[in-house]
Design a protein around this motif. Sequence first.
Motif, PDB file in Angstrom:
ATOM      1  N   LEU A 177      -4.442   2.069  -1.582  1.00  0.00           N
ATOM      2  CA  LEU A 177      -4.266   3.428  -1.074  1.00  0.00           C
ATOM      3  C   LEU A 177      -5.073   3.582   0.205  1.00  0.00           C
ATOM      4  CD1 LEU A 177      -4.716   5.494  -4.378  1.00  0.00           C
ATOM      5  CD2 LEU A 177      -2.628   4.443  -3.472  1.00  0.00           C
ATOM      6  N   SER A 209      -0.558  -1.771  -8.991  1.00  0.00           N
ATOM      7  CA  SER A 209      -1.165  -0.659  -8.245  1.00  0.00           C
ATOM      8  C   SER A 209      -1.381  -1.070  -6.791  1.00  0.00           C
ATOM      9  CB  SER A 209      -2.513  -0.272  -8.872  1.00  0.00           C
ATOM     10  OG  SER A 209      -2.332   0.203 -10.181  1.00  0.00           O
ATOM     11  N   ALA A 233       0.190   9.135  -5.669  1.00  0.00           N
ATOM     12  CA  ALA A 233      -0.159   7.751  -5.988  1.00  0.00           C
ATOM     13  C   ALA A 233      -0.151   7.523  -7.499  1.00  0.00           C
ATOM     14  CB  ALA A 233      -1.526   7.412  -5.404  1.00  0.00           C
ATOM     15  N   PHE A 259      -2.070  13.578  -2.246  1.00  0.00           N
ATOM     16  CA  PHE A 259      -1.899  12.129  -2.128  1.00  0.00           C
ATOM     17  C   PHE A 259      -2.311  11.428  -3.423  1.00  0.00           C
ATOM     18  CE2 PHE A 259      -3.587   7.918  -0.678  1.00  0.00           C
ATOM     19  CZ  PHE A 259      -2.351   7.362  -0.366  1.00  0.00           C
ATOM     20  N   LYS A 260      -3.394  11.855  -4.024  1.00  0.00           N
ATOM     21  CA  LYS A 260      -3.819  11.276  -5.299  1.00  0.00           C
ATOM     22  C   LYS A 260      -2.745  11.469  -6.369  1.00  0.00           C
ATOM     23  CE  LYS A 260      -8.860  11.896  -4.850  1.00  0.00           C
ATOM     24  NZ  LYS A 260     -10.024  12.664  -5.394  1.00  0.00           N
ATOM     25  N   SER A 278       0.828  -1.204   0.000  1.00  0.00           N
ATOM     26  CA  SER A 278       0.000   0.000   0.000  1.00  0.00           C
ATOM     27  C   SER A 278       0.859   1.249   0.000  1.00  0.00           C
ATOM     28  CB  SER A 278      -0.947   0.022   1.203  1.00  0.00           C
ATOM     29  OG  SER A 278      -0.270   0.441   2.380  1.00  0.00           O
ATOM     30  N   LEU A 279       0.241   2.333  -0.465  1.00  0.00           N
ATOM     31  CA  LEU A 279       0.757   3.685  -0.283  1.00  0.00           C
ATOM     32  C   LEU A 279      -0.194   4.381   0.677  1.00  0.00           C
ATOM     33  CD1 LEU A 279       1.324   4.742  -4.018  1.00  0.00           C
ATOM     34  CD2 LEU A 279       2.926   3.540  -2.511  1.00  0.00           C
ATOM     35  N   GLU A 328       2.273   4.907  -9.414  1.00  0.00           N
ATOM     36  CA  GLU A 328       1.708   3.817 -10.210  1.00  0.00           C
ATOM     37  C   GLU A 328       2.168   3.893 -11.663  1.00  0.00           C
ATOM     38  OE1 GLU A 328      -2.488   4.028  -9.596  1.00  0.00           O
ATOM     39  OE2 GLU A 328      -2.357   3.410  -7.486  1.00  0.00           O
TER      40      GLU A 328
END
Length: 371
Positions: A202, A199, A189, A185-186, A161-162, A193
């Motif tokens: 999150l 992936s 991520a 954060f988006k 996970s991130l 990815e």
Amino acid sequence: MPKAQETILEIHLDALTHNYNYLKSKLNPNTKFLAVVKAFAYGSDSVEIAKHLETLNADYFAVAYAREGVALRDAGITIPILVLHPQVVNFKTIIERCLEPSIYSPKILREFIKIAEEQKQSDYPVHIKFNTGLNRLGFWHNDVDYIANQLKNTSSIVVKSLFSHLAASEDENEREFTLRQITDFKTIAADFESQMDYSPWLHLCNTSGVINYPEAHFDMIRCGIGLYGFGNSATEDQNLKPIAKLKSIISQIHLIEKEETVGYNRAYTSKGFEKTATIPIGHADGISRQFGNEKGFVFINGQSAPIIGNVCMDMIMVNITNIDCKEGDEVIIFDENHKASAIAESTKTISYEVLTAISQRVKRLFFKQVL
């Protein structure tokens, strides 16, 4: 519930079930639930809490340190455990006990890869922590290239996970800041990815994030304080049930004359003829000295009794001049009607501190019946 005959912390597992189900109801059915059980499950009992949450089908646990995760493994807990603040010295133990580390800096990443390779690991799960504004732990956005290059050069680990951590998700005045954290954060991520052939999950939301920012639930959420009965707002507190009740008894009652003093350093002087009660709980049990000198209080027979004088290591004294009570009567420090958050406010702290301060020498009793 039976009346207290000594200092005890009652832990009500049905309240935990209620809180879990309430928070779970806020989620998309596919969103995973990570239960935070660090710090003895916020001052209660991490093993008993984790065992109960396993029966409720929690997906993950989180602890702060490796030793906390080891204790859960020793107790037979089998679901994945994220270690939020691992140290290099514990990396071998983490691998031996199937714990999953948060990787939050270049040094930690290099060291864990080194040890994972020495231990001949393949695709060992790790979680990459990014800093989006809390400025506590985490990589920066401009570290993504470095992380990706390190990962491409080893098969020893895989990113499960991130994640990041919201700084003020309970504060409506900080909504703009929180929305910026979510956006950042988006972006991080998506950048990560784009450089990998898979992936990771999150996760960003804590309890307040779950309640206030449903758009940021992503693949998993992390709930701590909400599980234990506090929603970081008066409105949400009404939807949750505190799982812990701290109780004690009156050991002795004293009648004192005007201008007599009470406790160490003669910190309290009576204003007239007064009646005091001594209670077997002190700062070694989690009642901080900051609660002394009429800042903190307890409840006896439904009435508030201020703590007078300095809190002692094993005892407090309270003013019961206007309370009808006797030696052996029950004393409530906090419960569902006299919440830890209210006590916390009296000394300008938070419920987290009050709960996690309760010493392990305080006897725990577990109940499953409805509150």
